[in-house]
Write an enzyme that holds these catalytic residues in place. Structure first.
Site, PDB file in Angstrom:
ATOM      1  N   THR A  15       0.824  -1.208   0.000  1.00 27.80           N
ATOM      2  CA  THR A  15       0.000   0.000   0.000  1.00 27.80           C
ATOM      3  C   THR A  15       0.861   1.262   0.000  1.00 27.80           C
ATOM      4  OG1 THR A  15      -0.144   0.103   2.413  1.00 27.80           O
ATOM      5  CG2 THR A  15      -1.828  -1.194   1.274  1.00 27.80           C
ATOM      6  N   ASP A  16       0.195   2.384  -0.294  1.00 30.72           N
ATOM      7  CA  ASP A  16       0.857   3.678  -0.197  1.00 30.72           C
ATOM      8  C   ASP A  16       0.602   4.264   1.188  1.00 30.72           C
ATOM      9  OD1 ASP A  16      -1.755   4.713  -0.241  1.00 30.72           O
ATOM     10  OD2 ASP A  16      -1.644   5.295  -2.348  1.00 30.72           O
ATOM     11  N   GLN A  17       0.969   5.516   1.404  1.00 29.82           N
ATOM     12  CA  GLN A  17       0.821   6.128   2.724  1.00 29.82           C
ATOM     13  C   GLN A  17      -0.637   6.285   3.152  1.00 29.82           C
ATOM     14  OE1 GLN A  17       3.193   9.710   2.239  1.00 29.82           O
ATOM     15  NE2 GLN A  17       4.731   8.839   3.627  1.00 29.82           N
ATOM     16  N   MET A  18      -1.559   6.212   2.210  1.00 25.92           N
ATOM     17  CA  MET A  18      -2.985   6.335   2.534  1.00 25.92           C
ATOM     18  C   MET A  18      -3.629   4.977   2.808  1.00 25.92           C
ATOM     19  SD  MET A  18      -3.989   9.260  -0.253  1.00 25.92           S
ATOM     20  CE  MET A  18      -3.218   8.376  -1.596  1.00 25.92           C
ATOM     21  N   VAL A  20      -3.887   2.595   0.605  1.00 25.49           N
ATOM     22  CA  VAL A  20      -4.495   2.122  -0.638  1.00 25.49           C
ATOM     23  C   VAL A  20      -3.477   1.266  -1.383  1.00 25.49           C
ATOM     24  CG1 VAL A  20      -5.415   2.868  -2.884  1.00 25.49           C
ATOM     25  CG2 VAL A  20      -6.031   4.117  -0.806  1.00 25.49           C
TER      26      VAL A  20
END
Length: 137
Positions: A15-18, A20
């Protein structure tokens, strides 16, 4: 049946920092689906490689509908769509636990003789499995 389903849990590293799922992380999910589809049909990817056959992707199209998120349990559905000579085509989908369609994809793979680096028609055993799978559509 020509369809195979497998579940995977989204790991934090995908995932990314959000939270997602990063778009590149979907490719391994679809690979898991294809490899397990083959295994279910009695075709071991490891055995293919030991026999000097590779099955590289030559084309892929992925459409992202909704995001997958960290810790989601995803269902990857893989279906053999087309076989023609040296290539096979798969349609794939990913749904979340709420059965929402998140991603759809289409992959074209080619049977390749590793020694000469050229496309080949697979052996009769593999051909029979593929043809029987397509007839069960």
């Amino acid at each position: 049946m020509n369809e195979h389903k497998i579940t995977v849990r989204v790991r934090y590293s995908e995932t990314d920092q959000m939270g997602v799922v990063y778009h590149g992380s979907y490719i391994p999910y679809f690979e898991i689906g294809r490899v397990e589809w083959l295994r279910k049909k009695g075709i071991s990817y490891k055995a293919l490689e030991e026999d000097g056959i590779a099955l590289p992707i030559v084309s892929m199209k992925i459409d992202f509908k909704k995001p997958a998120r960290y810790d989601d349990i995803l269902t990857v559905t893989t279906k053999l769509k087309v076989y023609s000579g040296v290539k096979i085509e798969f349609d794939c989908q990913i749904h979340n636990e709420s059965e929402e369609l998140l991603t759809i994809a289409h992959f074209i793979l080619v049977f390749v003789d590793v020694k000469i680096g050229k496309p080949i028609v697979p052996n009769n055993t593999i051909l029979s499995i593929i043809k029987n799978s397509l007839q069960s559509n």
